[in-house]
Design a protein around this motif. Sequence first.
Motif, PDB file in Angstrom:
ATOM      1  N   UNK A 141       0.798  -1.239   0.000  1.00  0.00           N
ATOM      2  CA  UNK A 141       0.000   0.000   0.000  1.00  0.00           C
ATOM      3  C   UNK A 141       0.828   1.284   0.000  1.00  0.00           C
ATOM      4  N   UNK A 142       2.076   1.220   0.450  1.00  0.00           N
ATOM      5  CA  UNK A 142       2.899   2.418   0.502  1.00  0.00           C
ATOM      6  C   UNK A 142       3.750   2.623  -0.759  1.00  0.00           C
ATOM      7  N   UNK A 143       3.662   1.687  -1.700  1.00  0.00           N
ATOM      8  CA  UNK A 143       4.446   1.833  -2.935  1.00  0.00           C
ATOM      9  C   UNK A 143       3.941   3.052  -3.701  1.00  0.00           C
ATOM     10  N   UNK A 144       4.847   3.921  -4.193  1.00  0.00           N
ATOM     11  CA  UNK A 144       4.435   5.155  -4.882  1.00  0.00           C
ATOM     12  C   UNK A 144       3.523   4.867  -6.088  1.00  0.00           C
ATOM     13  N   UNK A 145       2.311   5.424  -6.049  1.00  0.00           N
ATOM     14  CA  UNK A 145       1.365   5.191  -7.138  1.00  0.00           C
ATOM     15  C   UNK A 145       1.871   5.764  -8.467  1.00  0.00           C
ATOM     16  N   UNK A 146       2.661   6.841  -8.376  1.00  0.00           N
ATOM     17  CA  UNK A 146       3.187   7.442  -9.609  1.00  0.00           C
ATOM     18  C   UNK A 146       4.255   6.581 -10.274  1.00  0.00           C
ATOM     19  N   UNK A 147       4.692   5.555  -9.572  1.00  0.00           N
ATOM     20  CA  UNK A 147       5.701   4.647 -10.128  1.00  0.00           C
ATOM     21  C   UNK A 147       5.095   3.341 -10.640  1.00  0.00           C
ATOM     22  N   UNK A 148       3.793   3.370 -10.837  1.00  0.00           N
ATOM     23  CA  UNK A 148       3.105   2.225 -11.432  1.00  0.00           C
ATOM     24  C   UNK A 148       2.706   2.593 -12.856  1.00  0.00           C
ATOM     25  N   UNK A 149       3.209   1.824 -13.826  1.00  0.00           N
ATOM     26  CA  UNK A 149       3.004   2.143 -15.232  1.00  0.00           C
ATOM     27  C   UNK A 149       2.325   0.990 -15.963  1.00  0.00           C
ATOM     28  N   UNK A 150       1.486   1.346 -16.916  1.00  0.00           N
ATOM     29  CA  UNK A 150       0.806   0.342 -17.728  1.00  0.00           C
ATOM     30  C   UNK A 150       1.119   0.609 -19.189  1.00  0.00           C
ATOM     31  N   UNK A 151       1.642  -0.385 -19.897  1.00  0.00           N
ATOM     32  CA  UNK A 151       2.009  -0.253 -21.308  1.00  0.00           C
ATOM     33  C   UNK A 151       1.217  -1.252 -22.135  1.00  0.00           C
ATOM     34  N   UNK A 152       0.583  -0.772 -23.179  1.00  0.00           N
ATOM     35  CA  UNK A 152      -0.291  -1.609 -24.004  1.00  0.00           C
ATOM     36  C   UNK A 152       0.494  -2.285 -25.137  1.00  0.00           C
ATOM     37  N   UNK A 153       0.126  -3.536 -25.432  1.00  0.00           N
ATOM     38  CA  UNK A 153       0.690  -4.251 -26.581  1.00  0.00           C
ATOM     39  C   UNK A 153      -0.367  -5.210 -27.109  1.00  0.00           C
ATOM     40  N   UNK A 154      -0.045  -5.942 -28.188  1.00  0.00           N
ATOM     41  CA  UNK A 154      -1.068  -6.779 -28.834  1.00  0.00           C
ATOM     42  C   UNK A 154      -0.909  -8.274 -28.586  1.00  0.00           C
TER      43      UNK A 154
END
Length: 331
Positions: free
Chosen positions: A197-210
Motif C-alpha cells: 500500500x505504501x508503494x508510490x502510485x506514480x511509479x506504477x506504469x501500464x504499457x499496451x501491446x497486442x
Amino acid sequence: MNKKILLVVIIILSSFAFSCDTTTSKQSSKKSDLVIAVIYKTLDEAWFQEESEAAKNKALAMGAKDVITIDAKMNPDVYLSALDNLITQKVDGILICVPDQKLSKITIDRCKKSNIAVIACDDPLTDDEGNYIAPFVGIDSNQIGRDMTSLMVDYLEKNNKLSDPNSSGLLLMSMDSVSSCIPRTEGQLETFKDRLPSFPRENIFQAEYNGQSEKSFYSAASTITSNKNIKNWFVMSANEAGTIGAIKALDQSGLAENAVAVGVGGYVAKDEFQKQNSPLIASAYISATEVGEIAAQELMENLLLNKNIPDKYLVKDKVITKDNYKNLVIK
C-alpha cells in the motif's frame, strides 16, 4: 378384405423402416465425414502452434475426416476471408481465437446462419457489454494474475528489493483490446496495491501491446526511456510474450540486472531460466495442449453425440521456476 388391410399395413411399415434406415444411413455418413477447422489469431507464437496441433490431433483421433488449420496473422481481413471460405466449404464446426474481439458478433451471426458449431479458445467471443456469446475454453485470468503478483511480492520482500521505492517501478504489460486479459491485469494491479500500500502510485506504469513480444518490446522501451529515474523495474504481463519483450527492452537499456519479472504461459520461460542472470523468476505454466484437446473434444462430442457444450471451461495453471521447470513437459 382382411388380407388387403394386412398387405397395406406391411407396405406402410416397410416404407417407414426403409425411410428410417435411409435417414440413419445419411446421419452415420455425415458423422463419418466431419470436417472441422481451427482459426488462430496468429501461429507465430509457440502457444498457438502447440494448441492448434493438439486440437487437430484430438479431433482426428475422435473420428474427424479432416481438420483445417488457419493462421489469421493478426489481421481481421485475413480472418474474415478465412471464415467465409470455411462457411462456403460447409465445415461442421470451428475452434476460434479471433485477432480482434470486435469481430465476435459477425463471427457468431455468420456461423449460426450456416448452422456451424463454434467454440472460442483463449479469447472469448463477446457482445458489446462483454458477455460471452459462444462457449469458451481458456484460463481463470484474474486468479492467475493475483497468484503471480503475490509470488512476485513475496520475492521482492524476501530479497530486499523494496528498499528504495522511489527509484523502483511496476511495469504492467497489458492487452486491453482482449477482454480475457483485462481481468488478469486488474488482478495484478489490485493485488500489488493491496500487498504494498505504501508503494508510490506514480511509479506504477501500464504499457499496451497486442500479445506479441515485438510489440511489447517497443511499448516497454518507450515507457522505460520516458522514466529514467526508475532503476529497478518489476514486470508483469498479460502473457509471456509481453514479459519477454519487456525483458529485452530492459536489457537494451542496461537495466535487466536489477529487474524482476514474472510471466504467464511458460513456453519461453525455459529459455530464460537457462540464462545465468535473467530477470524472470517464475511463470504460470498453462498447458496449451490441454486447452486444444478439451476444446476439440467438446466440439466433437457435440457433433457426434449432440452433447451440449459447456458455457465455460477453465484450465488450471502451475507455477514454474528455475528450480522446477525441467520436471514439466514443455515443448
